[in-house]
Design a protein around this motif. Sequence first.
Motif, short mmCIF file in Angstrom:
data_model
loop_
_atom_site.label_atom_id
_atom_site.label_comp_id
_atom_site.label_asym_id
_atom_site.label_seq_id
_atom_site.Cartn_x
_atom_site.Cartn_y
_atom_site.Cartn_z
N HIS A 172 6.18 -4.63 8.84
CA HIS A 172 4.78 -4.58 9.27
C HIS A 172 4.00 -3.53 8.49
N GLN A 173 4.63 -2.44 8.08
CA GLN A 173 3.91 -1.45 7.28
C GLN A 173 3.54 -2.01 5.93
N LYS A 174 4.39 -2.87 5.39
CA LYS A 174 4.05 -3.53 4.13
C LYS A 174 2.83 -4.42 4.30
N ALA A 175 2.80 -5.17 5.40
CA ALA A 175 1.63 -6.01 5.67
C ALA A 175 0.40 -5.17 5.96
N LEU A 176 0.57 -4.01 6.59
CA LEU A 176 -0.56 -3.13 6.89
C LEU A 176 -1.23 -2.66 5.62
N VAL A 177 -0.45 -2.28 4.61
CA VAL A 177 -1.02 -1.86 3.33
C VAL A 177 -1.77 -3.00 2.68
N MET A 178 -1.22 -4.21 2.79
CA MET A 178 -1.85 -5.36 2.17
C MET A 178 -3.20 -5.68 2.81
N TYR A 179 -3.26 -5.61 4.14
CA TYR A 179 -4.51 -5.94 4.83
C TYR A 179 -5.53 -4.81 4.80
N SER A 180 -5.15 -3.63 4.33
CA SER A 180 -6.10 -2.52 4.29
C SER A 180 -7.11 -2.66 3.16
N ASN A 181 -6.83 -3.56 2.18
CA ASN A 181 -7.75 -3.78 1.06
C ASN A 181 -8.04 -2.51 0.27
N LEU A 182 -7.03 -1.68 0.12
CA LEU A 182 -7.18 -0.43 -0.64
C LEU A 182 -6.58 -0.58 -2.04
N ASP A 183 -7.15 0.14 -2.98
CA ASP A 183 -6.56 0.25 -4.30
C ASP A 183 -5.41 1.24 -4.21
N LEU A 184 -4.20 0.74 -4.25
CA LEU A 184 -3.04 1.59 -4.04
C LEU A 184 -2.83 2.63 -5.14
N GLN A 187 -6.34 7.96 -5.45
CA GLN A 187 -5.95 9.17 -4.73
C GLN A 187 -6.27 9.05 -3.25
N GLU A 188 -7.39 8.40 -2.94
CA GLU A 188 -7.79 8.23 -1.54
C GLU A 188 -6.75 7.45 -0.77
N ALA A 189 -6.23 6.38 -1.38
CA ALA A 189 -5.20 5.57 -0.71
C ALA A 189 -3.95 6.40 -0.47
N TYR A 190 -3.59 7.24 -1.44
CA TYR A 190 -2.40 8.09 -1.28
C TYR A 190 -2.59 9.07 -0.13
N GLU A 191 -3.76 9.71 -0.06
CA GLU A 191 -4.01 10.68 1.00
C GLU A 191 -4.04 10.01 2.36
N MET A 192 -4.61 8.80 2.44
CA MET A 192 -4.64 8.08 3.71
C MET A 192 -3.22 7.69 4.13
N ALA A 193 -2.39 7.32 3.17
CA ALA A 193 -1.02 6.96 3.50
C ALA A 193 -0.25 8.17 4.02
N VAL A 194 -0.50 9.34 3.43
CA VAL A 194 0.18 10.56 3.87
C VAL A 194 -0.23 10.90 5.30
N ARG A 195 -1.53 10.75 5.61
CA ARG A 195 -2.02 11.05 6.97
C ARG A 195 -1.70 9.93 7.95
N GLY A 196 -1.28 8.79 7.45
CA GLY A 196 -0.96 7.67 8.34
C GLY A 196 -2.17 7.02 8.96
N VAL A 197 -3.28 6.97 8.25
CA VAL A 197 -4.52 6.40 8.81
C VAL A 197 -4.95 5.14 8.06
N ILE A 198 -4.03 4.52 7.35
CA ILE A 198 -4.37 3.25 6.70
C ILE A 198 -4.55 2.18 7.77
N ARG A 199 -5.69 1.50 7.71
CA ARG A 199 -5.99 0.47 8.69
C ARG A 199 -6.56 -0.75 7.98
N PRO A 200 -6.40 -1.93 8.55
CA PRO A 200 -7.03 -3.12 7.97
C PRO A 200 -8.54 -3.04 8.14
N MET A 201 -9.27 -3.53 7.16
CA MET A 201 -10.72 -3.48 7.20
C MET A 201 -11.32 -4.74 7.80
N SER A 202 -10.50 -5.69 8.21
CA SER A 202 -10.98 -6.92 8.82
C SER A 202 -9.93 -7.41 9.80
#
Length: 330
Positions: A172-184, A187-202
């Motif tokens: 599910h974490q793999k799918a969460l990254v996919m649905y977040s629509n972030l450029d992996l 740097q922003e995506a990396y920081e969000m992943a470290v804080r655990g706040v990656i969320r889907p945008m839709s």
Amino acid sequence: MGSSGLARLHGLFAVYKPPGLKWLHLRDTVEMQLLKGLNACKPPAPKQRVRFLLCPAEGSEEKELTLTATSVPTLTDHPLVRGPAFTNLKIGVGHRLDVHASGVLVLAVGHGCRLLTDLYDTHLTKVYTVRGLLGKATDDFKEHGRLVEKTTYDHVTREKLERVLSVVQGSHQKALVMYSNLDLQSQEAYEMAVRGVIRPMSKSPMLICGVRCLHFAPPEFLLEVQCMHETQQQLRKLVHEIGLELKTTAVCSQVRRTCDGFFTLDDALLRTQWNLHSIQDAIQAAAPRVAAELEKNLRPQSGTEQLPGPAGPGVSGCPNSTLGGHPGGP
């Protein structure tokens, strides 16, 4: 008093929904209690108007009647004439709970209903405690459903259960990254992943951010599930599929929401607190946190590139089942 009381009711608050109670019935009960409290407030003093009434003339021995200017109250605003001052309130319900589930349910009153849309757009996670029973399967994944199968569970250990849970969380974490629509690569995506706040945008299928075993005493086990875009029936199906992965069967005996975004069990009002003053205090106490959390989570993200969201059945990594073990579409 009634108008000032209504002014303090605009906002969000949380209640504790007991099992067996429909969310619609709960909302109607809260509305009835609020209307009862507002209408019980002391009404303002009635307006006065001048009328000329026939009264005995002062200082006259004869009983002569003269027109005298007299101040009398206006009865058009009297509760017995016009009825109750408040007859309905606009009350919205956040992420709903079905009749068999319990826990934190967010409600909104008046202008606070607009905040429910903002709350939905933040895609905040919710936390549940899900209780399962090993050894049987039912047609609706609930403990008291129609029995379909009974199995043995002596071979199930806590280590095997936690191994299955780790597979669930990883897929599910793999799918969460996919649905977040972030450029992996950002740097922003990396920081969000470290804080655990990656969320889907839709909108997306149910995504599990974390799952762990809180208690294991066969045939009973208790899970804590942190997820988003879920239904309580999907959580019951999760218990069923975990049982299948353990080479046995399992049913869900309890689903309890302990956290909805930034509202927790400590914020939830019990049935005895569903009254005007308690709800007013809860709204006022939650208002600063609501404003701060919505500002933080709805702030446009810089340094991220919006990528096309996954769509269609050919996208790999999308959890086709509740366990998310097979690729497929939403």
